[in-house]
Design an enzyme around this catalytic site. Structure first.
Site, PDB file in Angstrom:
ATOM      1  N   CYS A 111     171.858  21.606  40.354  1.00 54.82           N
ATOM      2  CA  CYS A 111     173.020  21.804  41.410  1.00 54.82           C
ATOM      3  C   CYS A 111     172.736  23.089  42.387  1.00 54.82           C
ATOM      4  O   CYS A 111     173.056  22.987  43.409  1.00 54.82           O
ATOM      5  CB  CYS A 111     174.165  22.505  40.466  1.00 54.82           C
ATOM      6  SG  CYS A 111     174.864  21.426  39.271  1.00 54.82           S
ATOM      7  N   ARG A 143     178.715  14.325  38.737  1.00 56.08           N
ATOM      8  CA  ARG A 143     178.294  14.662  39.866  1.00 56.08           C
ATOM      9  C   ARG A 143     178.555  13.609  40.790  1.00 56.08           C
ATOM     10  O   ARG A 143     177.622  12.805  40.949  1.00 56.08           O
ATOM     11  CB  ARG A 143     176.441  14.587  39.684  1.00 56.08           C
ATOM     12  CG  ARG A 143     175.850  15.166  40.786  1.00 56.08           C
ATOM     13  CD  ARG A 143     174.199  15.307  40.681  1.00 56.08           C
ATOM     14  NE  ARG A 143     173.933  16.122  39.611  1.00 56.08           N
ATOM     15  CZ  ARG A 143     173.796  17.511  39.446  1.00 56.08           C
ATOM     16  NH1 ARG A 143     173.843  18.116  40.247  1.00 56.08           N
ATOM     17  NH2 ARG A 143     173.481  17.831  38.163  1.00 56.08           N
TER      18      ARG A 143
END
Length: 216
Positions: free
Chosen positions: A55, A132
């Protein structure tokens, strides 16, 4: 935090061509609503958690490309289950480590209310570690494309930019974007549904596969 679920059943995944449900939530740029972005393209993307390696790599790359998205009239907004204070601390850590400022809003979704409303997670999910997802919304808030990656694989920022450009180019229905299309490349003509055009085509494939120059 509040979200309008009136148009979608609980935990219904968004489908292409549907209006994304509105929401209001706290973010690193103050309280924001999805409807604040009407009139502009928007890439709304989720990430599993702050302070995680994949991330972090994504947010550094996306923040560095922020001006490129803005040049196409596309705003950015991110979300995760982490709290606002976690988001703020993570942004500070990214700034200190990479000299990059994440100045697009990151909203908090600690109850998974938004993630569930958008179909990012299952109704009975206890966490959002697999989330995601990216939603590409047009200026009317309609979903035009989406992508979903596992927690272990990061998104391609170049592909995000390419996809926004392609969606914008074909939005008026005048052409189609072939595999790997990038601005300046040839497009494909929209096939005719008229039998006379099919039979009159010089070659057997010309009626359905006809590259054209991008006049823009």
């Amino acid at each position: 935090m509040s979200i309008d679920r009136s148009d979608l059943p609980a935990c219904s995944p968004l489908r292409l061509g549907e209006a994304a449900p509105d929401f209001t939530a706290r973010s690193t740029r103050g309280v924001v609503s999805l409807s604040d972005f009407r009139g502009r393209w928007l890439a709304l993307f989720s990430h599993p958690a702050d302070f995680t390696p994949v991330c972090t790599s994504e947010f550094v790359a996306i923040a560095r490309a922020h001006d490129r998205f803005a040049a196409m009239g596309c705003e950015l907004m991110a979300l995760s289950v982490d709290s606002l204070f976690s988001h703020l601390a993570w942004i500070r850590a990214i700034r200190d480590r990479f000299d990059v400022v994440v100045d697009f809003p990151i909203i908090e979704d600690p109850t998974l209310e938004i993630a569930r409303a958008y179909g990012m997670v299952a109704p009975d999910a206890m966490d959002a570690s697999s989330v995601r997802t990216t939603y590409f919304l047009d200026p009317d808030g309609i979903l035009r494309a989406s992508t979903c990656y596992p927690a272990s694989v990061g998104r391609s920022v170049e592909e995000m930019l390419r996809l926004v450009a392609a969606l914008q180019r074909v939005q008026d229905g005048s052409a189609l974007a072939p595999e790997g299309w990038a601005p300046g490349d040839d497009l494909l003509a929209v096939p005719s549904h008229d039998l006379a055009d099919v039979l009159a085509a010089p070659a057997g494939t010309d009626w359905f596969y006809s590259p054209i120059k991008d006049g823009r």
